[in-house]
Motif scaffolding. Sequence first.
Motif, short mmCIF file in Angstrom:
data_model
loop_
_atom_site.label_atom_id
_atom_site.label_comp_id
_atom_site.label_asym_id
_atom_site.label_seq_id
_atom_site.Cartn_x
_atom_site.Cartn_y
_atom_site.Cartn_z
N ASN A 249 0.77 -1.25 0.05
CA ASN A 249 0.09 -0.08 -0.07
C ASN A 249 0.89 1.29 -0.08
O ASN A 249 2.02 1.12 0.35
CB ASN A 249 -0.89 0.04 1.09
CG ASN A 249 -1.89 -1.12 1.37
OD1 ASN A 249 -2.49 -1.55 0.36
ND2 ASN A 249 -1.94 -1.94 2.43
N LEU A 250 0.30 2.34 -0.24
CA LEU A 250 0.84 3.63 -0.35
C LEU A 250 1.49 3.94 1.06
O LEU A 250 0.76 3.65 2.16
CB LEU A 250 0.00 4.91 -0.88
CG LEU A 250 0.59 6.23 -1.05
CD1 LEU A 250 1.50 6.27 -2.07
CD2 LEU A 250 -0.60 7.10 -1.09
N ILE A 267 7.04 3.21 -0.14
CA ILE A 267 6.11 3.01 -1.26
C ILE A 267 5.50 4.58 -1.64
O ILE A 267 4.76 4.88 -0.70
CB ILE A 267 4.89 2.00 -1.23
CG1 ILE A 267 5.38 0.62 -1.18
CG2 ILE A 267 3.98 2.12 -2.41
CD1 ILE A 267 6.21 0.03 -2.25
N SER A 268 5.71 5.27 -2.59
CA SER A 268 5.38 6.43 -2.91
C SER A 268 4.29 6.44 -3.82
O SER A 268 3.43 7.36 -4.31
CB SER A 268 6.46 7.51 -3.46
OG SER A 268 7.06 6.97 -4.63
N LYS A 269 4.15 5.35 -4.66
CA LYS A 269 3.11 5.37 -5.90
C LYS A 269 2.69 3.66 -6.15
O LYS A 269 3.74 3.06 -6.22
CB LYS A 269 3.46 5.99 -7.08
CG LYS A 269 2.10 6.33 -7.94
CD LYS A 269 2.62 7.18 -9.37
CE LYS A 269 1.63 7.22 -10.24
NZ LYS A 269 2.05 8.11 -11.35
N VAL A 270 1.63 3.41 -6.11
CA VAL A 270 1.06 2.11 -6.67
C VAL A 270 0.67 2.10 -7.94
O VAL A 270 -0.24 2.73 -8.75
CB VAL A 270 0.02 1.52 -5.64
CG1 VAL A 270 -0.55 0.21 -6.11
CG2 VAL A 270 0.37 1.54 -4.25
N TYR A 276 5.53 -0.89 -8.45
CA TYR A 276 5.53 0.14 -7.34
C TYR A 276 6.70 1.05 -7.55
O TYR A 276 7.66 0.85 -8.14
CB TYR A 276 5.54 -0.32 -5.79
CG TYR A 276 4.46 -1.32 -5.77
CD1 TYR A 276 3.27 -0.92 -5.11
CD2 TYR A 276 4.76 -2.78 -5.90
CE1 TYR A 276 2.29 -1.97 -4.67
CE2 TYR A 276 3.73 -3.67 -5.81
CZ TYR A 276 2.53 -3.43 -5.13
OH TYR A 276 1.71 -4.18 -4.75
N ARG A 310 3.27 2.27 9.29
CA ARG A 310 3.43 3.22 8.22
C ARG A 310 3.70 4.75 8.75
O ARG A 310 3.37 5.19 9.84
CB ARG A 310 1.62 3.32 7.70
CG ARG A 310 1.69 4.22 6.39
CD ARG A 310 0.34 3.91 5.71
NE ARG A 310 0.21 2.36 5.42
CZ ARG A 310 -0.82 1.90 4.58
NH1 ARG A 310 -1.85 2.58 4.42
NH2 ARG A 310 -0.88 0.57 4.46
#
Length: 317
Positions: A249-250, A267-270, A276, A310
């Motif tokens: 996930n983001l 993770i900066s973009k899915v 990713y 997160r």
Amino acid sequence: MPPKPNPKQISNPKTSFFKPGSTVEVSSDEPGFSGSFYLGTIVCPSGSDSFLVQYKTLVTDSSEGSKPLREVVPLPQLRPPPPSTAKWDFRVGDEVEANYNDGWWEGVVTDVLGNGKFSVFFRASEDQIEFSKEDLRLHFKWVNGKWVPPVEDNENEEGKKVPTAKECGKETREEMFSKGTVVEVSSDEDGFRGAWFIATVLEAAGNDKFLVEYQSLTTDDDSEFVKEEIDILHIRPCPPEEIVVDSFNLLDEVDALYNDGWWLGVISKVLSGSRYIVYFRGTEEELEFHHSELRLHQDWIGGKWVMASRVCFYNFL
């Protein structure tokens, strides 16, 4: 379409906690300062959802001499001073903030040294430093105008207290990193912070050090794998393989398989197709990875694996 926020709800945190003259703590989104808080005083509001703050420990140099630093700070980076935990009995695994370099820095207690001394690990820099009890406080989170205390987690699944590294003893460490054991090794060298490389233990080298042979790093002439003596702070078991996720996930903290090692990122973009974009704080780079090249990030703290939470993205960048 989501409902529009109530203007009164937006203004409440300002009027209740951030009036001129109020003491506050300021977090930073600059590289190298994530997880730190600095004491200051509200001077006055400055535009929409921001305030002019005068710091109590940071100064600026000018032709007229040193003066307290003043800075316009957005609301998400402000909080009141947290509640006192002076009587708290710190234990291994406690999330704390340590008074260091003019600010309070987030860390984790990794060892109780006795005589009011504690060893604290800072995940952002991978440093481990000794502190006195008076220089530590529990880490609280400021959420929706309330203080949220940390969750106590110094027990294992059977409800037994997790021993400190000193309680585990030298014999336990040597057993854990016995000859032939596959481990992961980190480095303090510039350009390699946040990376872990797979290696095999060749032998114990005394004084909490081990001779290892890397499985992916070779000598300059590629004739053999690199062998190196590593201290106990830079070696850990391989993370458990049973923690597998179907998708990331983001904002998930992950390790990415890159340049022969596992590198800490977020993770900066899915993307589609199980791909990713991962942001690396150390180099301020973004790279694309397939799901198979990623794993959830875990920290080896106090002789156990701790799953990363997160993160707030504005603090990570």
